[in-house]
Design an enzyme around this catalytic site. Structure first.
Site, PDB file in Angstrom:
ATOM      1  CB  THR A 116      -0.903   0.008   1.257  1.00  0.00           C
ATOM      2  OG1 THR A 116      -1.508   1.295   1.374  1.00  0.00           O
ATOM      3  CG2 THR A 116      -0.119  -0.245   2.525  1.00  0.00           C
ATOM      4  CE1 TYR A 140      -3.928  -1.897   5.090  1.00  0.00           C
ATOM      5  CE2 TYR A 140      -3.344   0.311   4.380  1.00  0.00           C
ATOM      6  CZ  TYR A 140      -3.724  -0.973   4.079  1.00  0.00           C
ATOM      7  OH  TYR A 140      -3.885  -1.353   2.771  1.00  0.00           O
TER       8      TYR A 140
HETATM    9  N1  UFG Z   1     -12.436  11.536   2.776  1.00  0.00           N
HETATM   10  C1  UFG Z   1     -13.389  12.468   3.127  1.00  0.00           C
HETATM   11  N2  UFG Z   1     -14.600  12.017   3.527  1.00  0.00           N
HETATM   12  C2  UFG Z   1     -14.922  10.689   3.597  1.00  0.00           C
HETATM   13  C3  UFG Z   1     -13.949   9.747   3.237  1.00  0.00           C
HETATM   14  C4  UFG Z   1     -12.693  10.193   2.829  1.00  0.00           C
HETATM   15  O1  UFG Z   1     -13.150  13.672   3.086  1.00  0.00           O
HETATM   16  O2  UFG Z   1     -16.044  10.352   3.981  1.00  0.00           O
HETATM   17  C5  UFG Z   1     -11.110  12.003   2.333  1.00  0.00           C
HETATM   18  C6  UFG Z   1      -9.973  11.512   3.203  1.00  0.00           C
HETATM   19  O3  UFG Z   1      -9.781  12.360   4.294  1.00  0.00           O
HETATM   20  C7  UFG Z   1      -8.821  11.504   2.217  1.00  0.00           C
HETATM   21  C8  UFG Z   1      -9.482  11.173   0.882  1.00  0.00           C
HETATM   22  O4  UFG Z   1     -10.868  11.474   1.056  1.00  0.00           O
HETATM   23  O5  UFG Z   1      -8.278  12.777   2.139  1.00  0.00           O
HETATM   24  C9  UFG Z   1      -9.350   9.721   0.489  1.00  0.00           C
HETATM   25  O6  UFG Z   1      -9.751   8.928   1.596  1.00  0.00           O
HETATM   26  P1  UFG Z   1     -10.054   7.372   1.490  1.00  0.00           P
HETATM   27  O7  UFG Z   1     -10.520   6.922   2.837  1.00  0.00           O
HETATM   28  O8  UFG Z   1     -10.913   7.113   0.315  1.00  0.00           O
HETATM   29  O9  UFG Z   1      -8.641   6.750   1.152  1.00  0.00           O
HETATM   30  P2  UFG Z   1      -7.227   6.932   1.900  1.00  0.00           P
HETATM   31  O10 UFG Z   1      -6.427   7.852   1.052  1.00  0.00           O
HETATM   32  O11 UFG Z   1      -7.357   7.283   3.314  1.00  0.00           O
HETATM   33  O12 UFG Z   1      -6.729   5.452   1.920  1.00  0.00           O
HETATM   34  C10 UFG Z   1      -6.323   4.792   0.792  1.00  0.00           C
HETATM   35  C11 UFG Z   1      -6.456   3.280   0.994  1.00  0.00           C
HETATM   36  C12 UFG Z   1      -5.522   2.830   2.034  1.00  0.00           C
HETATM   37  C13 UFG Z   1      -4.134   3.306   1.715  1.00  0.00           C
HETATM   38  C14 UFG Z   1      -4.120   4.793   1.537  1.00  0.00           C
HETATM   39  C15 UFG Z   1      -2.790   5.335   1.187  1.00  0.00           C
HETATM   40  O13 UFG Z   1      -7.767   2.968   1.366  1.00  0.00           O
HETATM   41  O14 UFG Z   1      -5.551   1.422   2.076  1.00  0.00           O
HETATM   42  O15 UFG Z   1      -5.009   5.130   0.518  1.00  0.00           O
HETATM   43  O16 UFG Z   1      -2.871   6.726   1.294  1.00  0.00           O
HETATM   44  F1  UFG Z   1      -3.337   3.004   2.728  1.00  0.00           F
END
Ligand code: UFG
Length: 330
Positions: A116, A140
């Site tokens: 990841t 994670y």
């Molecule tokens: N976000 C919101 N509102 C929500 C959900 C997400 O504003 O309801 C934002 C988050 O704060 C982030 C972006 O949207 O800025 C993307 O969030 P996600 O939860 O969709 O994905 P992440 O970037 O947190 O996580 C993903 C993968 C992980 C991995 C990570 C690496 O799900 O497994 O990318 O950055 F580790």
């Protein structure tokens, strides 16, 4: 070629199984169905068991002659990993270690690992190469990086060769809507937005609008699940040709802000759902973008779906179908 796919009933794993099946591979899926679903497994044999059950795994390896293992099974929710680190280290690290040990014992020497972008933590530069130092900031990312370390060391002391693919933000679904994300408690931005569009959630929260980015919201590199699956097929070919172990980023090399994604979801769905601006979510890097030149150059990876609208459309078709059929099951 006989391939073991752990977590093959889950979101990304089920897309892998679909493609392997279409290509005629002999597939065994190993999944405890904690977040996976039987009906997401479109091809192969499904063994419902836990990775922690080393005896069960051992028996399976003695009865089936696997040529390769593709290891997806893992917990994936970042903030849960902060609250429940043991759960993450046990499942993502200890169980992976057992699996790798069983591979070595049974002379299965090709291993593809779902890593990841979370291994990078909050990088100094927005665009990361595989040589950017891994400094995970949550259990994670740390648990995934520990598996990479184990693979590296074991590959030096045995015949095992591996490819670790560092996924960026995987989204979208099968173009025929046969499979897709099925988590009841979805946390990912695109899925949560689509559920707001469907009226399954009252609103979408934007986590933080004061980041040092052009519109103040976080930027991510969203990649369609099918391009990621193509990367796995290329990795399998690469290992089958006898090549050595390698780590590759998987992303498109450019990103979208949360606001841009939300606007695109509104456009695709035609629904102006409610959006609230709230505080930052802990552990979110402001921007995270893949430099994927290595996988393009060395494996010849050519993404076909580098198009946010297509990603959202396929996810939307799936989400509508899922909710017509009833509530997501887990
Ligand atoms: N976000 C919101 N509102 C929500 C959900 C997400 O504003 O309801 C934002 C988050 O704060 C982030 C972006 O949207 O800025 C993307 O969030 P996600 O939860 O969709 O994905 P992440 O970037 O947190 O996580 C993903 C993968 C992980 C991995 C990570 C690496 O799900 O497994 O990318 O950055 F580790």
């Amino acid at each position: 070629m006989k391939v073991l796919v752990t977590g093959g009933a889950g979101y990304i794993g089920s897309h892998m199984v679909r493609t392997l099946g279409e290509k005629g591979y002999d597939i065994v899926v190993y999944d405890n169905l904690s977040t996976g679903h039987k009906d997401s497994v479109l091809y192969g044999k499904l063994v419902i068991a836990d990775l922690a059950d080393a005896d069960r795994l051992d028996r399976l390896f003695r009865t089936e002659n696997f040529d390769a293992v593709i290891h997806f099974a893992a917990h994936i929710v970042v903030d849960e990993s902060v609250r429940e680190p043991i759960k993450y280290y046990r499942n993502n690290f200890v169980n992976a270690l057992n699996l790798i040990e069983i591979c070595v014992k049974n002379n299965v020497n090709k291993f593809i690992f779902s890593s990841t972008a979370a291994v990078y933590g909050i990088p100094e530069k927005v665009t990361v190469t595989e040589d950017t130092p891994a400094r995970p900031i949550n259990p994670y990312g740390a648990s995934k990086f520990m598996v990479e370390q184990v693979l590296k060391d074991i590959s030096l002391s045995s015949d095992l060769r591996y490819v670790a693919l560092r996924y960026f933000n995987v989204a979208g679904a099968d173009p025929l809507s046969r499979i897709g994300q099925k988590y009841r408690e979805a946390t990912h931005l695109i899925t949560v937005s689509l559920r707001a569009a469907l009226g399954k959630r009252e609103h979408l929260d934007i986590f933080g609008t004061d980041y040092d980015t052009p519109d103040g919201t976080c930027i991510r590199d969203y990649i369609h699940v099918d391009d990621l699956i193509d990367a796995h097929i290329l990795a399998l070919d690469y290992l089958s040709e006898g090549n050595g172990s390698r780590v590759f980023n998987c992303g498109y090399g450019h990103g979208y802000s949360v606001r841009e994604v939300v606007d695109k979801v509104k456009k695709v769905t035609g629904v102006d759902f409610k959006v609230r601006e709230t505080g930052r979510r802990e552990g979110d890097p402001p921007s995270l973008i893949a430099d994927s030149s290595r996988i393009k150059k060395e494996l010849g990876w050519k993404p076909s779906h580098d198009d946010l609208e297509y990603i959202i459309k396929t996810a939307w078709e799936w989400e509508k179908k899922l909710h017509q059929a009833g509530k997501p099951a887990s």
